[in-house]
Design a protein around this motif. Structure first.
Motif, PDB file in Angstrom:
ATOM      1  N   ILE A 107      47.494  52.129  13.419  1.00 14.37           N
ATOM      2  CA  ILE A 107      47.877  50.942  13.707  1.00 14.37           C
ATOM      3  C   ILE A 107      48.329  50.987  15.279  1.00 14.37           C
ATOM      4  O   ILE A 107      47.986  50.308  16.141  1.00 14.37           O
ATOM      5  N   ARG A 108      49.202  52.054  15.482  1.00 11.73           N
ATOM      6  CA  ARG A 108      49.897  52.241  16.745  1.00 11.73           C
ATOM      7  C   ARG A 108      48.743  52.628  17.846  1.00 11.73           C
ATOM      8  O   ARG A 108      48.823  52.046  19.064  1.00 11.73           O
ATOM      9  N   LEU A 109      47.667  53.537  17.476  1.00 15.75           N
ATOM     10  CA  LEU A 109      46.749  53.845  18.100  1.00 15.75           C
ATOM     11  C   LEU A 109      45.852  52.468  18.758  1.00 15.75           C
ATOM     12  O   LEU A 109      45.776  52.346  19.742  1.00 15.75           O
ATOM     13  N   GLN A 110      45.622  51.628  17.753  1.00 20.78           N
ATOM     14  CA  GLN A 110      44.784  50.514  17.768  1.00 20.78           C
ATOM     15  C   GLN A 110      45.634  49.490  18.970  1.00 20.78           C
ATOM     16  O   GLN A 110      45.060  48.951  19.715  1.00 20.78           O
ATOM     17  N   LYS A 111      47.074  49.520  18.537  1.00 24.52           N
ATOM     18  CA  LYS A 111      47.852  48.770  19.241  1.00 24.52           C
ATOM     19  C   LYS A 111      47.665  49.024  20.913  1.00 24.52           C
ATOM     20  O   LYS A 111      47.819  48.325  21.868  1.00 24.52           O
ATOM     21  N   ARG A 112      47.694  50.482  21.054  1.00 24.98           N
ATOM     22  CA  ARG A 112      47.848  51.058  22.453  1.00 24.98           C
ATOM     23  C   ARG A 112      46.591  50.920  23.203  1.00 24.98           C
ATOM     24  O   ARG A 112      46.446  50.591  24.341  1.00 24.98           O
ATOM     25  N   ILE A 113      45.467  50.930  22.367  1.00 22.12           N
ATOM     26  CA  ILE A 113      44.107  50.872  22.932  1.00 22.12           C
ATOM     27  C   ILE A 113      43.912  49.254  23.443  1.00 22.12           C
ATOM     28  O   ILE A 113      43.536  49.035  24.366  1.00 22.12           O
ATOM     29  N   ALA A 114      44.411  48.308  22.333  1.00 23.99           N
ATOM     30  CA  ALA A 114      44.299  46.874  22.585  1.00 23.99           C
ATOM     31  C   ALA A 114      45.262  46.557  24.035  1.00 23.99           C
ATOM     32  O   ALA A 114      44.729  45.552  24.898  1.00 23.99           O
ATOM     33  N   ARG A 115      46.499  47.308  24.065  1.00 23.50           N
ATOM     34  CA  ARG A 115      47.298  47.011  25.361  1.00 23.50           C
ATOM     35  C   ARG A 115      46.609  47.559  26.437  1.00 23.50           C
ATOM     36  O   ARG A 115      46.711  46.802  27.447  1.00 23.50           O
ATOM     37  N   GLU A 116      45.862  48.733  26.566  1.00 25.93           N
ATOM     38  CA  GLU A 116      45.163  49.047  27.504  1.00 25.93           C
ATOM     39  C   GLU A 116      44.145  48.010  28.071  1.00 25.93           C
ATOM     40  O   GLU A 116      43.855  48.008  29.296  1.00 25.93           O
ATOM     41  N   ARG A 117      43.331  47.647  26.840  1.00 21.50           N
ATOM     42  CA  ARG A 117      42.205  46.902  27.317  1.00 21.50           C
ATOM     43  C   ARG A 117      42.781  45.508  27.910  1.00 21.50           C
ATOM     44  O   ARG A 117      42.029  45.082  28.755  1.00 21.50           O
ATOM     45  N   ARG A 118      43.981  45.177  27.291  1.00 20.46           N
ATOM     46  CA  ARG A 118      44.338  43.863  27.695  1.00 20.46           C
ATOM     47  C   ARG A 118      44.749  43.949  29.478  1.00 20.46           C
ATOM     48  O   ARG A 118      44.740  43.160  30.265  1.00 20.46           O
ATOM     49  N   ASP A 119      45.564  45.435  29.603  1.00 25.88           N
ATOM     50  CA  ASP A 119      46.023  45.237  30.898  1.00 25.88           C
ATOM     51  C   ASP A 119      44.877  45.752  31.967  1.00 25.88           C
ATOM     52  O   ASP A 119      44.849  45.165  33.024  1.00 25.88           O
ATOM     53  N   TYR A 120      44.037  46.307  31.577  1.00 31.55           N
ATOM     54  CA  TYR A 120      42.712  46.579  32.145  1.00 31.55           C
ATOM     55  C   TYR A 120      41.855  45.185  32.535  1.00 31.55           C
ATOM     56  O   TYR A 120      41.773  44.828  33.907  1.00 31.55           O
ATOM     57  N   THR A 121      41.818  44.359  31.531  1.00 34.38           N
ATOM     58  CA  THR A 121      41.221  43.131  31.904  1.00 34.38           C
ATOM     59  C   THR A 121      42.051  42.149  32.859  1.00 34.38           C
ATOM     60  O   THR A 121      41.557  41.587  33.840  1.00 34.38           O
ATOM     61  N   TYR A 122      43.343  42.270  32.695  1.00 34.52           N
ATOM     62  CA  TYR A 122      44.072  41.339  33.563  1.00 34.52           C
ATOM     63  C   TYR A 122      44.307  42.017  35.178  1.00 34.52           C
ATOM     64  O   TYR A 122      44.063  41.297  35.795  1.00 34.52           O
ATOM     65  N   ALA A 123      44.198  43.335  34.961  1.00 32.29           N
ATOM     66  CA  ALA A 123      44.345  43.980  36.478  1.00 32.29           C
ATOM     67  C   ALA A 123      42.804  43.689  37.038  1.00 32.29           C
ATOM     68  O   ALA A 123      42.813  43.396  38.213  1.00 32.29           O
ATOM     69  N   MET A 124      41.671  43.800  36.361  1.00 32.18           N
ATOM     70  CA  MET A 124      40.511  43.600  36.944  1.00 32.18           C
ATOM     71  C   MET A 124      40.335  42.290  37.371  1.00 32.18           C
ATOM     72  O   MET A 124      39.844  41.996  38.706  1.00 32.18           O
ATOM     73  N   ILE A 125      40.901  41.110  36.530  1.00 31.81           N
ATOM     74  CA  ILE A 125      40.586  39.826  37.143  1.00 31.81           C
ATOM     75  C   ILE A 125      41.557  39.496  38.197  1.00 31.81           C
ATOM     76  O   ILE A 125      41.328  38.879  39.010  1.00 31.81           O
ATOM     77  N   HIS A 126      42.972  39.891  38.001  1.00 27.11           N
ATOM     78  CA  HIS A 126      43.743  39.659  39.236  1.00 27.11           C
ATOM     79  C   HIS A 126      43.377  40.370  40.687  1.00 27.11           C
ATOM     80  O   HIS A 126      43.561  39.896  41.551  1.00 27.11           O
ATOM     81  N   ASP A 127      43.277  41.921  40.309  1.00 31.07           N
ATOM     82  CA  ASP A 127      42.971  42.450  41.513  1.00 31.07           C
ATOM     83  C   ASP A 127      41.696  42.647  42.267  1.00 31.07           C
ATOM     84  O   ASP A 127      41.351  43.023  43.377  1.00 31.07           O
ATOM     85  N   MET A 128      40.561  42.276  41.411  1.00 32.90           N
ATOM     86  CA  MET A 128      39.406  42.126  41.852  1.00 32.90           C
ATOM     87  C   MET A 128      39.102  40.645  42.571  1.00 32.90           C
ATOM     88  O   MET A 128      37.921  40.682  43.354  1.00 32.90           O
ATOM     89  N   LYS A 129      39.744  39.829  41.977  1.00 35.07           N
ATOM     90  CA  LYS A 129      39.550  38.490  42.507  1.00 35.07           C
ATOM     91  C   LYS A 129      39.611  38.343  43.990  1.00 35.07           C
ATOM     92  O   LYS A 129      39.000  37.761  44.629  1.00 35.07           O
ATOM     93  N   GLN A 130      40.653  38.981  44.451  1.00 33.58           N
ATOM     94  CA  GLN A 130      40.910  38.891  45.954  1.00 33.58           C
ATOM     95  C   GLN A 130      39.796  39.398  46.674  1.00 33.58           C
ATOM     96  O   GLN A 130      39.231  38.753  47.799  1.00 33.58           O
ATOM     97  N   PRO A 131      39.469  40.740  46.752  1.00 33.23           N
ATOM     98  CA  PRO A 131      38.344  41.262  47.404  1.00 33.23           C
ATOM     99  C   PRO A 131      36.945  40.436  47.176  1.00 33.23           C
ATOM    100  O   PRO A 131      36.397  40.405  48.087  1.00 33.23           O
ATOM    101  N   LEU A 132      36.758  40.189  46.034  1.00 30.52           N
ATOM    102  CA  LEU A 132      35.453  39.401  45.761  1.00 30.52           C
ATOM    103  C   LEU A 132      35.524  38.112  46.529  1.00 30.52           C
ATOM    104  O   LEU A 132      34.494  37.645  46.965  1.00 30.52           O
ATOM    105  N   THR A 133      36.766  37.254  46.399  1.00 30.32           N
ATOM    106  CA  THR A 133      36.807  35.836  47.004  1.00 30.32           C
ATOM    107  C   THR A 133      36.439  36.164  48.587  1.00 30.32           C
ATOM    108  O   THR A 133      35.968  35.301  49.340  1.00 30.32           O
ATOM    109  N   SER A 134      37.177  37.304  49.105  1.00 29.53           N
ATOM    110  CA  SER A 134      36.943  37.418  50.367  1.00 29.53           C
ATOM    111  C   SER A 134      35.559  37.715  51.071  1.00 29.53           C
ATOM    112  O   SER A 134      34.965  37.206  51.843  1.00 29.53           O
TER     113      SER A 134
END
Length: 462
Positions: free
Chosen positions: A219-246
């Motif tokens: 369960i902890r491993l799944q939690k860590r994987i889910a957190r990494e996936r969530r953080d990755y999604t957030y980072a991709m959306i937030h930090d790729m938006k600016q260069p793509l917009t430019s």
């Protein structure tokens, strides 16, 4: 309009992420509660099982002792019966029952021999009969009248775990006198009777607990994987938006007929688009490299690389492109390092980039390299915002960023992959990377990499 759309997308993303997080943590809390309840239930059931097994075993032992005491009483009476002439009948049962009754027999023997039950003789007979049943524990015989002890074979001894007693046997009809047998230290017989049960219960409980803890680990491993996936999604959306917009805005500007009248703006937009494209490409390559290096079967091809030219190339690039004053102090005492050049150059890029980005108005970076035994040691020190002790244990994980960075007003773009990349590359070289820092004072990263001769010895020992 563009800023309003960006604000709407950002708020929608955060709301969605919050809802997903709440559902995930609610499930995780449910799993934790279920695991705790399961552990408590297993413990309670095992205790109930062992207590019932103890009570049942004690009851069986007590019944066996009762039979031994009863047979010993009749054996003791046989010695007194020899004093009675053969012609004199002996009464051993009541008129209502033909079963032998010791109280009736003892009463009749007292009348005909004037001798009562001998506790001393009875003790010897009981001891002999207990040994014949492989019972070697200490015992006491009690002669009681209305729950008052009137005679006993030895002094009472204190026993924290209790005793095993028989049901009292009446030895007189005219008066309520009874004989009772008590094992004062029934440890060996209980261990013999309950040993297999206790071991089996312990093994079963251990297997169940191992299964539960394994479930918690998963369960902890799944939690860590889910957190990494969530953080990755957030980072991709937030930090790729600016260069793509430019890039999109640059394309729209280039498609406009007015841009032909301003060639300098056209070059400017093309430069911005190229820069943002390379930025996206670098992040993509970083993700792919981390995934590649996490595969233990992947090999990297190392060569002996001169250190000073490579480090100066990186520092010179940052001196030119940095948007704030940067001063580099180099002390390169090690001539070379046994590394994969492209990967290691990107490691230096990441560490120097962090030193420049997470710094004050003026940046001071000290880079040193020296040989220590069979290793090459490189240190990168900066006068930046520093990293807390808590974050120092986390910053090398994927998508992790220090509190000082996350809470800063001017949020610095980044996926939180730079230091994860550094750790993956250095570990793939058989080395290690450590950090030493003090908030608002400094940060120093230390890289230790085996030399070529040392690396060959490591490979030969594997």
């Amino acid at each position: 309009m563009l800023s309003l759309r960006y604000f709407y997308v950002k708020i929608s993303h955060k709301s969605c992420t919050f809802a997903i997080n709440m559902r995930f943590y609610n499930k995780t809390d449910s799993y934790k509660a279920f695991s705790i309840i399961a552990i408590v239930a297993v413990a309670v059931l095992q205790v109930i099982w062992l207590v019932n097994a103890y009570i049942y075993t004690c009851s069986n032992i007590s019944n066996d002792l009762y039979k031994i005491l009863e047979s010993s009483l009749f054996e003791e009476s046989d010695n007194r019966m020899k004093l009675v002439p053969d012609s004199v009948p002996i009464i051993a049962s009541t008129e209502d029952s033909h079963e032998p009754n010791f109280a009736v027999l003892n009463e009749d023997l007292i009348k005909k021999t004037s001798k009562d039950l001998s506790m001393r003789d009875l003790c010897k007979i009981v001891h002999k009969n207990l040994l014949s049943h492989q019972i070697k524990e200490d015992f006491i015989l009690y002669k009681e009248e209305k729950d008052t002890v009137i005679e006993q074979t030895q002094k009472d001894t204190y026993n924290i775990f209790g005793r095993i007693n028989t049901i009292p046997i009446f030895v007189r009809q005219s008066t309520p006198i009874t004989i009772r047998l008590s094992l004062t230290n029934p440890y060996q017989i209980l261990a013999k009777k309950l040993g297999i049960t206790i071991i089996a219960s312990f093994v079963v409980a251990l297997l169940i607990l191992i299964s539960i803890f394994q479930q918690i680990r998963i369960i902890r491993l799944q939690k860590r994987i889910a957190r990494e996936r969530r953080d990755y999604t957030y980072a991709m959306i937030h930090d790729m938006k600016q260069p793509l917009t430019s890039i999109i805005l640059g394309v729209k500007a280039l498609m406009s007929s007015k841009i032909e009248e301003k060639p300098e703006d056209k070059v400017k937009f093309l430069g911005i688009m190229e820069q943002e494209s390379y930025r996206l490409l670098a992040q993509t390559e970083k993700v792919l490299t981390i995934a590649k290096l996490e595969n233990p079967s992947v090999e990297i091809y190392k060569t002996t690389v001169p250190l000073e030219p490579m480090i100066r190339e990186v520092t010179d690039a940052y001196t030119l492109k940095a948007k704030k004053p940067v001063t580099f102090h180099l002390q390169i005492d090690a001539q070379d390092a046994y590394v994969e050049e492209d990967y290691f150059k990107e490691v230096m890029n990441n560490l120097i980039d962090n030193a420049v980005k997470y710094s004050k108005e003026t940046v001071e970076v000290r880079i040193s390299a020296e040989e220590q035994g069979n290793n090459t040691v490189i240190r990168i020190w900066d006068n930046g915002i520093g990293i807390s002790e808590k974050d120092q244990r986390l910053i090398f994980e994927k998508f992790e960023r220090a509190d000082a960075v996350r809470k800063s007003k001017n949020r610095i773009a980044g996926f939180g992959l730079g230091l994860a990349y550094v750790r993956s590359v250095i570990h793939a070289h058989g080395g290690k990377v450590t950090v030493r820092s003090k908030l608002k004072k400094f940060t120093e990263f230390t890289i230790t990499i085996p030399k070529e001769s040392s690396w060959k010895r490591i490979i030969s020992n594997c």
